[in-house]
Design a protein around this motif. Structure first.
Motif, PDB file in Angstrom:
ATOM      1  N   THR A   1      44.184  46.570  35.972  1.00 42.39           N
ATOM      2  CA  THR A   1      42.758  46.894  35.896  1.00 42.39           C
ATOM      3  C   THR A   1      42.392  47.322  34.472  1.00 42.39           C
ATOM      4  O   THR A   1      43.026  48.208  33.914  1.00 42.39           O
ATOM      5  CB  THR A   1      42.395  48.030  36.878  1.00 42.39           C
ATOM      6  OG1 THR A   1      42.783  47.636  38.202  1.00 42.39           O
ATOM      7  CG2 THR A   1      40.904  48.314  36.864  1.00 42.39           C
TER       8      THR A   1
ATOM      9  N   LEU B   1      36.138  40.499  28.187  1.00 41.27           N
ATOM     10  CA  LEU B   1      35.657  40.902  29.503  1.00 41.27           C
ATOM     11  C   LEU B   1      34.261  41.524  29.425  1.00 41.27           C
ATOM     12  O   LEU B   1      33.367  41.173  30.196  1.00 41.27           O
ATOM     13  CB  LEU B   1      36.635  41.892  30.135  1.00 41.27           C
ATOM     14  CG  LEU B   1      36.324  42.296  31.574  1.00 41.27           C
ATOM     15  CD1 LEU B   1      36.345  41.078  32.503  1.00 41.27           C
ATOM     16  CD2 LEU B   1      37.295  43.359  32.062  1.00 41.27           C
TER      17      LEU B   1
ATOM     18  N   LYS C   1      37.300  44.707  38.253  1.00 37.34           N
ATOM     19  CA  LYS C   1      37.938  44.104  37.074  1.00 37.34           C
ATOM     20  C   LYS C   1      37.852  45.075  35.904  1.00 37.34           C
ATOM     21  O   LYS C   1      38.723  45.100  35.039  1.00 37.34           O
ATOM     22  CB  LYS C   1      37.242  42.787  36.713  1.00 37.34           C
ATOM     23  CG  LYS C   1      37.381  41.708  37.762  1.00 37.34           C
ATOM     24  CD  LYS C   1      36.558  40.477  37.382  1.00 37.34           C
ATOM     25  CE  LYS C   1      36.616  39.431  38.496  1.00 37.34           C
ATOM     26  NZ  LYS C   1      35.677  38.312  38.224  1.00 37.34           N
TER      27      LYS C   1
ATOM     28  N   GLU D   1      40.151  41.976  28.318  1.00 44.70           N
ATOM     29  CA  GLU D   1      40.838  42.103  29.600  1.00 44.70           C
ATOM     30  C   GLU D   1      42.215  42.734  29.394  1.00 44.70           C
ATOM     31  O   GLU D   1      42.951  42.384  28.475  1.00 44.70           O
ATOM     32  CB  GLU D   1      40.976  40.724  30.245  1.00 44.70           C
ATOM     33  CG  GLU D   1      41.356  40.786  31.705  1.00 44.70           C
ATOM     34  CD  GLU D   1      41.160  39.456  32.417  1.00 44.70           C
ATOM     35  OE1 GLU D   1      41.688  39.329  33.534  1.00 44.70           O
ATOM     36  OE2 GLU D   1      40.482  38.569  31.867  1.00 44.70           O
TER      37      GLU D   1
ATOM     38  N   GLY E   1      32.564  43.018  39.638  1.00 42.80           N
ATOM     39  CA  GLY E   1      33.809  43.656  39.220  1.00 42.80           C
ATOM     40  C   GLY E   1      33.634  44.849  38.315  1.00 42.80           C
ATOM     41  O   GLY E   1      34.590  45.284  37.669  1.00 42.80           O
TER      42      GLY E   1
END
Length: 236
Positions: A186, A2, A155, A27, A78
């Protein structure tokens, strides 16, 4: 992956605050960045948010190079930060602060759903939604700062010293809610001086000293590392 910080250097004038720093966040993780005052933790967060330009290196988010992207354009991607010192709008009500968190969004039904989620996480905010935020306690303002960041539906949630200045019971509550936010989907990057609480809940962690990463590992590995225990946990 991420978030990836690849060999970043950041300067304030002639002072080099970050020296070739590299970290990554997958993530779904909670990643803790710990270190003493002046280690560069907040500077790292400001680099990710786009508030301080890099001298060199790259920042990638969800595979996209965002190194030179403006800060305001990173929020719709995000990335959202709950800043050190909370930074609520003191003359606005709780509800107005939360609405500010959603200012980039046009999906009113989604915003309403996220407001409901914030009130479920922080029932105190629902009770006090008409209260002027500047009159709230430090713990309540911290809840509001995190709730406001969540209203952007991030995100990646950047939390900068969420336990600073709070009573032990409130600190415990804030960290339990951070875990719940993560379990709801999250990803969290957490900067904390309270290494014990942060590492106990983090999947992974980094130790930052004078702008450099000096250790990394799982939260549990760092929690039980003798050098980390002596330097940051008050245990010889």
């Amino acid at each position: 992956m991420l978030l990836e910080l690849d060999d970043i250097t950041l300067r304030y004038g002639r002072i080099e605050a970050l020296h070739g720093l590299s970290i990554h966040v997958e993530e779904g993780e909670i990643v803790a960045l710990i270190g003493a005052n002046g280690a560069g933790k907040t500077t790292t967060m400001r680099a990710i948010s786009g508030l301080n330009p890099l001298a060199s290196g790259k920042i990638r988010f969800a595979g996209k190079d965002i190194t030179t992207m403006r800060a305001d354009l990173r929020v719709p991607l995000g990335i959202c930060q709950s800043p050190e010192g909370r930074g609520v709008f003191p003359g606005m009500t709780v509800l107005e602060n939360l609405d500010m968190g959603a200012y980039t969004r046009k999906d009113r039904a989604g915003v309403a759903a996220d407001l409901k989620r914030v009130f479920e996480l922080f029932p105190r905010l629902e009770e006090r939604q008409k209260q002027i935020s500047g009159t709230m306690s430090g713990g309540e303002q911290q809840m509001l700062a995190v709730g406001r960041a969540l209203m952007a539906r991030p995100k990646l949630l950047l939390l900068d010293e969420p336990s600073m200045g709070l009573a032990p019971m409130i600190i415990q509550q804030i960290f339990d809610i951070i875990v719940e936010i993560n379990q709801q989907g999250t990803t969290v990057l957490l900067v904390e001086q309270n290494a014990q609480q942060a590492l106990a809940r983090a999947h992974r962690g980094y130790v930052l000293e004078t702008g450099r990463i000096v250790k990394e590992g799982t939260g549990q590995d760092l929690l039980h590392d003798p050098a980390v225990k002596e330097a940051y946990l008050g245990v010889a």
